[in-house]
Write an enzyme that holds these catalytic residues in place. Structure first.
Site, PDB file in Angstrom:
ATOM      1  N   GLU A   3       9.540 -18.882  23.302  1.00 14.74           N
ATOM      2  CA  GLU A   3      10.360 -17.670  23.292  1.00 14.74           C
ATOM      3  C   GLU A   3      10.035 -16.779  24.484  1.00 14.74           C
ATOM      4  OE1 GLU A   3       9.836 -13.854  20.575  1.00 14.74           O
ATOM      5  OE2 GLU A   3      10.645 -15.537  19.423  1.00 14.74           O
ATOM      6  N   TYR A   4       8.742 -16.655  24.813  1.00 17.30           N
ATOM      7  CA  TYR A   4       8.347 -15.859  25.977  1.00 17.30           C
ATOM      8  C   TYR A   4       9.034 -16.384  27.234  1.00 17.30           C
ATOM      9  CZ  TYR A   4       4.372 -13.427  23.694  1.00 17.30           C
ATOM     10  OH  TYR A   4       3.594 -12.633  22.909  1.00 17.30           O
TER      11      TYR A   4
ATOM     12  N   HIS B  99       6.291 -22.037  19.175  1.00 17.84           N
ATOM     13  CA  HIS B  99       7.640 -21.470  19.106  1.00 17.84           C
ATOM     14  C   HIS B  99       7.698 -20.136  19.848  1.00 17.84           C
ATOM     15  CE1 HIS B  99      10.315 -18.535  17.101  1.00 17.84           C
ATOM     16  NE2 HIS B  99      11.143 -19.527  16.843  1.00 17.84           N
ATOM     17  N   ASN B 100       6.719 -19.259  19.592  1.00 17.38           N
ATOM     18  CA  ASN B 100       6.722 -17.947  20.226  1.00 17.38           C
ATOM     19  C   ASN B 100       6.396 -18.033  21.717  1.00 17.38           C
ATOM     20  OD1 ASN B 100       7.184 -17.141  17.610  1.00 17.38           O
ATOM     21  ND2 ASN B 100       5.792 -15.406  17.720  1.00 17.38           N
TER      22      ASN B 100
ATOM     23  N   ARG C 136       0.825  -1.211   0.000  1.00 13.60           N
ATOM     24  CA  ARG C 136       0.000   0.000   0.000  1.00 13.60           C
ATOM     25  C   ARG C 136       0.858   1.259   0.000  1.00 13.60           C
ATOM     26  NH1 ARG C 136      -4.266  -0.653   4.778  1.00 13.60           N
ATOM     27  NH2 ARG C 136      -4.800   1.444   4.024  1.00 13.60           N
TER      28      ARG C 136
ATOM     29  N   LYS D  69       4.439 -22.352  14.901  1.00 17.25           N
ATOM     30  CA  LYS D  69       5.016 -21.023  15.151  1.00 17.25           C
ATOM     31  C   LYS D  69       4.442 -20.411  16.429  1.00 17.25           C
ATOM     32  CE  LYS D  69       7.395 -17.270  14.103  1.00 17.25           C
ATOM     33  NZ  LYS D  69       6.772 -16.138  14.781  1.00 17.25           N
TER      34      LYS D  69
ATOM     35  N   SER E  30      10.172 -17.247  11.268  1.00 19.02           N
ATOM     36  CA  SER E  30      10.962 -16.645  12.339  1.00 19.02           C
ATOM     37  C   SER E  30      12.305 -16.200  11.777  1.00 19.02           C
ATOM     38  CB  SER E  30      11.180 -17.654  13.478  1.00 19.02           C
ATOM     39  OG  SER E  30      11.932 -17.085  14.525  1.00 19.02           O
TER      40      SER E  30
END
Length: 305
Positions: free
Chosen positions: A180-181, A176-177, A31, A173, A121
């Site tokens: 990560e936390y 996965h996150n 955009r 994913k 990632s």
């Protein structure tokens, strides 16, 4: 190969550059006209509309959507679906909820359009280091784009893979996150404890660099921690405010639905929520309760001590 790329933010632009450097032809749209011009200067083929992007791709087409999750992704996929034909492929590389990906795959299947969800990632380092790709979708559709995935990944034979049917890529994913936390929270707490042991005058940046080599806690996150502490030892100018982009919440919600205990990830998510309150009401109430039952002193809000 030839690929359409919609969304030229930090991730989409860098992925476009990496693919062009790998010998692929990219037809791009965003955009923001300036983002399109920048990509074109790097060798991409510019488009001013989604329709123009589709018209510049040879059938069967493949279009990668790299826009924010939620309504932007939903609207983009609906617009694309009206422009594409049977046997074309739509890929979603954003952080969409896996349930949305499953629903979108079913809707597109009715039109004969393939849907691939790619948990991606790598962040701002992906251009040079490569991206970790967790791919969901029908095997025949995924295999058609193996050369694209191999180019984006850290190496053709590692860092990417087809993990299951539609929705599986974004589910993996999401987990996965969530992990990560938990990892980030553990590092943060450990370094905070060392920072409070003032009598030892510990050099946190030095300790982080020591742990980078030979330690069982070494990781890329630790490498980034060492870099951050070296650049700004006291983290001056950084507010103790930690956002979350949704995946941690989804991970915890999924754990509740499946009755799977995720105490570390759940507490890491809760701590992010806590970081956003300058004066947590719950803590004020704790102080008030102690005063009520034991007469313990209450610290006024204007007391700097």
């Amino acid at each position: 190969m030839q690929l359409g790329m919609i969304g030229l933010g930090k991730m989409g632009a860098n992925m476009t550059t990496r693919l062009i450097q790998g010998g692929h032809t990219l037809v791009v749209y965003d955009r923001n006209p300036e983002a399109v011009q920048a990509a074109a200067a790097g060798g991409a083929i510019a488009s001013t509309t989604l329709a123009e992007l589709v018209s510049q791709l040879a059938a069967p087409r493949a279009v990668w959507v790299m826009v924010p999750a939620g309504d932007p992704t939903e609207q983009t996929i609906h617009e694309l679906a009206a422009l594409l034909s049977a046997d074309d492929i739509i890929l979603d590389g954003g952080n969409s909820n896996y349930k949305d990906s499953q629903r979108r795959a079913d809707l597109l299947k009715a039109q004969g359009i393939h849907f691939i969800d790619v948990g991606t990632s790598g962040g701002i380092w992906g251009l040079n280091e490569g991206y970790s790709l967790m791919i969901g979708g029908a095997p025949e559709a995924v295999q058609r784009l193996n050369l694209i995935f191999a180019t984006l990944a850290p190496a053709p034979d590692r860092g990417w893979g087809h993990v299951g049917p539609a929705g599986a890529g974004h589910f993996v994913k999401m987990v996965h996150n969530g992990i990560e936390y938990g990892l980030m929270q553990a590092y943060a707490e450990g370094f905070e404890l060392m920072q409070h042991k003032t009598e030892l005058a510990l050099d946190l940046a030095q300790i982080a660099t020591i742990w980078q080599h030979g330690s069982v806690v070494r990781s890329w996150l630790l490498d980034l921690t060492a870099r951050a502490l070296t650049e700004n030892p006291h983290l001056d100018g950084i507010a103790a405010y930690v956002p979350d982009s949704g995946e941690g919440r989804w991970t915890v919600q999924e754990a509740v639905d499946l009755a799977v205990a995720l105490p570390v990830i759940t507490l890491a998510l809760q701590n992010r929520f806590r970081s956003r309150s300058e004066q947590p009401f719950g803590d004020k109430l704790l102080a008030a309760m102690r005063n009520q039952f034991g007469g313990h002193a209450i610290k006024p809000t204007d007391d700097p001590a």
